[in-house]
Design a protein around this motif. Structure first.
Motif, short mmCIF file in Angstrom:
data_model
loop_
_atom_site.label_atom_id
_atom_site.label_comp_id
_atom_site.label_asym_id
_atom_site.label_seq_id
_atom_site.Cartn_x
_atom_site.Cartn_y
_atom_site.Cartn_z
N MET A 1 0.64 -1.07 -0.15
CA MET A 1 0.00 -0.16 0.03
C MET A 1 0.82 1.25 0.08
N PHE A 2 2.00 1.22 1.02
CA PHE A 2 2.82 2.46 0.92
C PHE A 2 4.05 2.19 -0.16
N PHE A 3 4.25 1.18 -0.51
CA PHE A 3 5.58 1.08 -1.20
C PHE A 3 5.53 -0.17 -1.77
N THR A 4 5.51 0.12 -3.56
CA THR A 4 5.50 -1.41 -4.20
C THR A 4 7.08 -2.06 -4.55
N SER B 1 9.37 0.88 -9.78
CA SER B 1 8.39 1.60 -9.76
C SER B 1 8.76 3.12 -9.30
N LEU B 2 9.57 3.30 -8.43
CA LEU B 2 9.85 4.74 -7.89
C LEU B 2 10.82 5.26 -8.90
N GLY B 3 11.70 4.29 -9.48
CA GLY B 3 12.74 4.98 -10.44
C GLY B 3 12.20 5.21 -11.90
N ARG B 4 10.79 4.52 -12.25
CA ARG B 4 10.28 4.78 -13.48
C ARG B 4 9.89 6.18 -13.28
N ILE B 5 9.14 6.31 -12.19
CA ILE B 5 8.30 7.71 -11.66
C ILE B 5 9.35 8.62 -11.88
N ALA B 6 10.56 8.59 -11.14
CA ALA B 6 11.48 9.62 -11.37
C ALA B 6 12.32 10.06 -12.64
N VAL B 7 12.62 9.04 -13.15
CA VAL B 7 13.05 9.04 -14.72
C VAL B 7 12.28 9.59 -15.59
#
Length: 170
Positions: free
Chosen positions: A1-4, A8-14
């Motif tokens: 729920m708070f972290f997948t 995923s976070l790297g994709r959002i950043a790039v």
């Protein structure tokens, strides 16, 4: 729920950086009027751009190229509509509302105020913002096509306001 996961976070950043840079480039090449405060049509385009930005950034099924193409298409269509509206009054009337006179020669125009859903208090605020102390001093208050209220003070007793040329009179 708070972290997948970290991917995923790297994709959002790039993708976030890339789509931001792409959007800035698209907006800079399209000119100043793309996101100007003008009318409801411009607001719709701005909201749609924000939605496309969010979808491209957060939805893994939307590729960066797809998002940039969609934003480019919206900006291009906005450019075409503004280009046409400058050249053809029919297009201009289609996409822009005309200004509405709400006060004329110191008198409230209540029917127009009611139709535009503007209160006396909002009009008095616009007078104060312009340094106009009383309604009697107001030559006019106009609801512009971008939703702002503009108050005009009397110039002289015998000279009409030339700024009211494109505003329908009561």
């Amino acid at each position: 729920m708070f972290f997948t996961n970290w991917a995923s976070l790297g994709r959002i950043a790039v993708v976030g950086v890339m789509v931001y840079v792409g959007l800035i480039l698209l907006l800079r090449t399209s000119g100043k009027r793309t996101l100007s405060k003008m009318n409801a049509f411009d607001l719709i385009v701005t909201v749609a751009l924000g939605s496309m930005l969010a979808s491209t950034l957060l939805n893994k099924s939307v590729a960066l190229a797809d998002g940039l193409l969609g934003m480019g298409m919206l900006i291009g269509l906005q450019y075409v509509i503004t280009w046409l509206s400058v050249r053809y009054s029919a297009v201009d009337k289609l996409v822009k509302a005309e200004p509405t006179l709400l006060v004329y020669q110191g008198q409230f125009l209540h029917a127009k105020m009611k139709a535009e859903r503007v209160t006396e208090g909002e009009i008095l605020t616009s007078l104060r913002e312009r340094g106009i102390a009383s309604l009697a001093e107001a030559a006019a208050v106009v609801l512009e096509n971008d939703g702002t209220l503009n108050a005009l003070q009397h110039e002289s007793a015998d000279a009409p306001h030339s700024a009211l040329k494109n505003v329908p009179k009561p």
